[in-house]
Design an enzyme around this catalytic site. Structure first.
Site, PDB file in Angstrom:
ATOM      1  N   ASP A 192      -1.676  -0.430   6.050  1.00 50.73           N
ATOM      2  CA  ASP A 192      -1.737   0.324   7.308  1.00 50.73           C
ATOM      3  C   ASP A 192      -3.156   0.591   7.780  1.00 50.73           C
ATOM      4  OD1 ASP A 192      -2.042   3.780   6.829  1.00 50.73           O
ATOM      5  OD2 ASP A 192      -2.192   2.313   5.198  1.00 50.73           O
ATOM      6  N   ASP A 239       0.862  -1.175   0.000  1.00 52.66           N
ATOM      7  CA  ASP A 239       0.000   0.000   0.000  1.00 52.66           C
ATOM      8  C   ASP A 239       0.905   1.233   0.000  1.00 52.66           C
ATOM      9  OD1 ASP A 239      -2.393   1.651   0.515  1.00 52.66           O
ATOM     10  OD2 ASP A 239      -1.438   1.917   2.467  1.00 52.66           O
ATOM     11  N   ASP A 291      -0.278   5.046   0.823  1.00 49.98           N
ATOM     12  CA  ASP A 291      -0.568   6.081   1.815  1.00 49.98           C
ATOM     13  C   ASP A 291      -0.536   5.513   3.226  1.00 49.98           C
ATOM     14  OD1 ASP A 291      -1.072   7.886  -0.305  1.00 49.98           O
ATOM     15  OD2 ASP A 291      -3.077   7.032  -0.518  1.00 49.98           O
TER      16      ASP A 291
END
Length: 488
Positions: A168, A16, A18
């Site tokens: 996250d 991922d 961001d």
């Protein structure tokens, strides 16, 4: 000790963007606050964290009555401007990317951000670090749907089960797990709970390639060891046995010639679980033993097994076997010159014992549970001596068992893997004849992936009979194999 490593099951790592590789979740949060014209609260997180611009714009439109298209355009502008001026790699992110590149493992960027923003981040991180990238513009559905991760796997030509996704947010975790990836979760703004197939870390700092490999397929290191009359021929043998087991890194040890007490005594000293079967066999395991198989009063020769829980929902059956030592084929071949037909005929006792063990294994087997069969078979392998179709190892192969050492070392000339005998360079009858050196101890398996296989002898053992001070407390070499469990 002969080490060897085969290709790990891990094929790629999918990141991922961001909040995982770069600290943009904070920038996105600030952009949404700017467009929303109010501070955001914890209750807003599900509509903001890990979501595509279009999702958050629709949420804001419903709350404010402003046109969704205008909100989406404004979110794009605000976020892109913050990325251009405030991008910061997350701790450990670049180090991990470099380690993956050094290991030859491809990576992909998988983000719910638009292509325009992703390209800015790729430029900042180094687009060369990634073999592929998937953005919100590249799939019909974005996270939490599995589509982005499935698209990344297709682009890399790998199966999701062979990949680790690094995320996250709960939204991203849901996407990766729906695609079938193992997940390393490194929460940025909101906590993420542990779950089967998911590993949670506070930071990427210190995460290694080996850790990622284990996330795809947990490892199990299995050792087969004949203790030689419990080790009684060597001084301080129990302490030396403990030292050997600990230094080998074994998770499970199948024992032969335990002299009755070795398994419980070693287990108590190690703080491990154990199974004692008769006066000769035992299994030690650092993992819980959930079932015991075979005759608990098995004689000096025979087999016994256990089922161990390696991880939640991940079990493996481990059997240890000891087969009769006479008549001994290598002696008959080297000293008596018997032809192959007679050598094969003289294996009948061992063949009967192994077939009994294979029958017991079949009775206790459970679908989806891999099996490891270790032991001192007291006979050579047909994989080592093709001029003789040694029937015992052939019977194991016909029952679906693969020889882990020969998987790792296919050439028996280059890597003979002898286990008999580190203390018998010459025959003990006083004739001075060289002792036939052979591979008679095995770690066989059904349903696992071999990562490493080696023989193990510590120190430089003195030959028989001057063995009391040897560091190595056995007359056999041990065999140690590291396996990867199959993907779920």
């Amino acid at each position: 000790m002969t080490p060897h490593t085969l290709q790990r099951p891990l094929q790629a790592v999918l990141f991922d963007m961001d909040g995982t590789l770069v600290d943009t979740e904070r920038l996105w949060w600030e952009a949404v606050e700017q467009v929303a014209r109010r501070p955001l609260a914890e209750a807003d997180q599900p509509e903001v964290l890990g979501q595509a611009v279009e999702h958050t714009a629709a949420w804001l439109a419903a709350a404010t009555g402003r046109p969704e298209a205008d909100l989406a355009a404004e979110l794009h502008r605000e976020f892109a401007e913050r990325v251009r001026t405030g991008i910061v790699p997350r701790p450990g992110a670049l180090d991990l990317l470099d380690e993956l590149a050094a290991a030859g493992l491809p990576t992909a960027l998988v983000t719910a951000s638009p292509r325009a923003v992703a390209d800015l981040v790729l430029e900042a991180l180094g687009a060369w670090r990634f073999a592929a990238s998937v953005t919100a513009d590249d799939t019909d559905r974005t996270k939490p749907a599995p589509d982005p991760y499935l698209a990344a796997c297709r682009a890399l030509g790998v199966a999701p089960a062979d990949c680790v996704a690094v995320e996250d947010t709960a939204t991203g975790v849901a996407s990766a797990e729906a695609a079938g990836c193992a997940v390393l979760a490194v929460p940025s703004l909101a906590p993420i709970g542990a779950a089967p197939g998911r590993t949670v870390r506070e930071t990427l700092a210190g995460v290694t390639v080996e850790e990622l490999r284990r996330m795809v397929a947990p490892e199990l290191r299995v050792m087969s060891w004949n203790l030689w009359l419990g080790g009684s021929e060597v001084d301080d043998h129990r302490a030396k046995q403990l030292k050997t087991i600990l230094e080998s890194g074994a998770d499970v040890v199948g024992l032969q010639e335990t002299a009755g007490t070795a398994a419980p005594e070693l287990a108590e000293a190690l703080g491990w679980y154990h199974h004692r079967a008769g006066e000769n066999l035992g299994v030690l395991s650092r993992h819980p033993i959930t079932a015991r198989f075979g005759d608990p009063a098995v004689g000096f020769y025979g087999a016994a097994g256990v089922r161990i829980a390696v991880a939640p929902g991940r079990e493996v059956d481990v059997w240890t076997a000891h087969l009769h030592y006479t008549p001994y084929g290598p002696y008959e071949a080297a000293f008596d010159g018997l032809p192959a037909t007679e050598l094969i005929a003289h294996e009948e006792v061992r063949l009967t014992q192994l077939r009994d063990a294979l029958g017991r294994i079949a009775e206790s087997a459970r679908e989806g549970v891999p099996v490891v069969l270790v032991g001192d078979f007291n006979c050579p392998s047909h994989l080592d001596r093709p001029e003789v179709a040694w029937p015992v190892t052939r019977a194991a192969e016909e029952a679906g068992f693969a020889d882990s050492y020969r998987e790792a070392h296919p050439d028996p000339v280059a890597e003979p893997g002898h286990t008999w005998s580190p203390i018998h360079p010459v025959h003990e009858d006083g004739s001075g004849r060289p002792e036939p050196q052979d591979r008679i101890d095995y770690v066989l398996h059904r349903g696992l992936t071999v990562l490493d296989a080696r023989t193990l002898v510590t120190g430089s053992p003195r030959p028989w009979p001057d063995v009391a001070d040897n560091d190595w407390p056995s007359d056999h070499a041990a065999v140690v194999t590291t396996f990867a469990l199959p993907p779920r």
